[in-house]
Structures are given as C-alpha cells and as structure tokens.
Design an enzyme around this catalytic site. Sequence first.
Site, PDB file in Angstrom:
ATOM      1  N   CYS A 112       9.329  -0.575 -18.157  1.00 53.83           N
ATOM      2  CA  CYS A 112       8.650   0.493 -18.000  1.00 53.83           C
ATOM      3  C   CYS A 112       9.417   1.831 -18.218  1.00 53.83           C
ATOM      4  CB  CYS A 112       8.452   0.250 -16.305  1.00 53.83           C
ATOM      5  SG  CYS A 112       7.156   1.609 -15.808  1.00 53.83           S
TER       6      CYS A 112
ATOM      7  N   HIS B 170      -0.589  -3.596 -16.218  1.00 54.35           N
ATOM      8  CA  HIS B 170       0.646  -2.985 -15.745  1.00 54.35           C
ATOM      9  C   HIS B 170       0.314  -1.324 -15.555  1.00 54.35           C
ATOM     10  CE1 HIS B 170       5.221  -1.800 -16.402  1.00 54.35           C
ATOM     11  NE2 HIS B 170       4.558  -0.852 -16.498  1.00 54.35           N
ATOM     12  N   GLU B 171      -0.614  -0.786 -16.528  1.00 57.37           N
ATOM     13  CA  GLU B 171      -0.866   0.657 -16.284  1.00 57.37           C
ATOM     14  C   GLU B 171      -1.676   0.935 -15.214  1.00 57.37           C
ATOM     15  OE1 GLU B 171       0.714   2.471 -18.004  1.00 57.37           O
ATOM     16  OE2 GLU B 171       1.907   1.076 -19.140  1.00 57.37           O
TER      17      GLU B 171
ATOM     18  N   HIS C 148      -0.125   1.087 -12.208  1.00 59.39           N
ATOM     19  CA  HIS C 148       0.347   2.505 -11.694  1.00 59.39           C
ATOM     20  C   HIS C 148      -0.374   3.435 -11.010  1.00 59.39           C
ATOM     21  CE1 HIS C 148       4.555   2.662 -13.896  1.00 59.39           C
ATOM     22  NE2 HIS C 148       4.073   2.186 -14.823  1.00 59.39           N
TER      23      HIS C 148
HETATM   24 ZN   LIG Z   1       5.172   1.425 -16.394  1.00 60.54          ZN
END
Ligand SMILES: [Zn+2]
Length: 196
Positions: A105, A147-148, A151
């Site tokens: 990341c 993953h995004e 966030h």
């Molecule tokens: Zn990330």
Amino acid sequence: MILPIVAYGSPVLKKKAKDITPEYPNLSELLENMYETMYGAHGVGLAAPQVGLPIRIFLVDTTPFADDESFTPEEQKQLSSFKKTFINAEILKEEGEEWAFSEGCLSIPGINEDVFRKPTVTIKYQDENFKEHTETYEGLIARVIQHEYDHIDGILFTDKLSSLKKRLIKGKLANISKGKCSAEYRMRFPAASKKR
Ligand SMILES: [Zn+2]
C-alpha cells in the site's frame, strides 16, 4: 500536480468516507491530480483518503501487471487495459473461495503481506460523469478494487492480517507513522505527538 500521500497512522485513513455529488468543487482537477500522484508513485490504485480527503473516490490502473508472467495470457491482456475511476462505490457481493496474494500500500511503504480475499466482486459505482454502473470483476482486478474500496471504508490491508502477523509488523508500522521509513514519493505523516 502530485499530492503528498498520507501515511499509516493518519486519522483520515481510518474514517468511513462520504459520498460526493457532481457539484464537488474542482472534481476533474482532483481526479487528474490523483492519477498523476498514483503514477508518480508507481501504484496500481489510489483512494481519496490517501491524499487526505474522506470522500468515496478511488482509481485503479492495473497496466503495470500486464508483463507479469505469473498471470495467464488472458489475465495479462485484461490487466493491460484496465483503468477506471470509481465514485460513490458500493460492493454488492463478494463470492468464491478466499485466495492469498501479497499486497502492499502506498500509505504503508516497505510492508508486503499475504492478504486473503474472495476472488469475485460485484460493485456498483459512478464514473467521472456520474453515470451509474454495476459490474463484476475477478482475480487481480477484483483484488485491487477490494483493496481500494477498503480505503474508502477506513480499512487498511494490515487490519486484515492475523494477530500474529500484526504483532510482527507493529514496530515497522509505528515507525512509518513517525516518518521513519523511505518511499520514493512525497508523503505526509501524522502530526508528531506533543508529548516527549
Ligand atoms: Zn492501499
């Protein structure tokens, strides 16, 4: 303009981000800056909280994986042309048997760990023109999206590790939040504690 990337430990990375409307100020400029920032850091994805904004925007561009021969030629072809902006996204469904892949990341430089995720994701989102789409993705593209997406929900990949792994990287994470790490791109670290 390249924006500084917010480092592990910054409160904005732990917040659930909010939807935006087409009236969001200077949106096209923000998207342009986010793409420039992602490419400048050689990332395959970037979410708005990583540039300090608690809003539901993230970008994905998997082109850098196109030459990776650990993927099948068909996967490589898909990876070579996948570039998308996700606004106000909502994951509707995640399916399949969880698989592990070593993730990193931009907000957590120098740490890569296997993360387990389901291989298929169905996501509803708006594009740059606020046109709504519902699409299903698989494999690595799904993983980058997951993953995004995490966030914008205030979740980092390190939150998904076993408690043993978490303990092993605790010191490194603490160092990142203090600015003791090296990255080849501009970063912004959480304000240093006033206590000494
Ligand atoms: Zn990330």
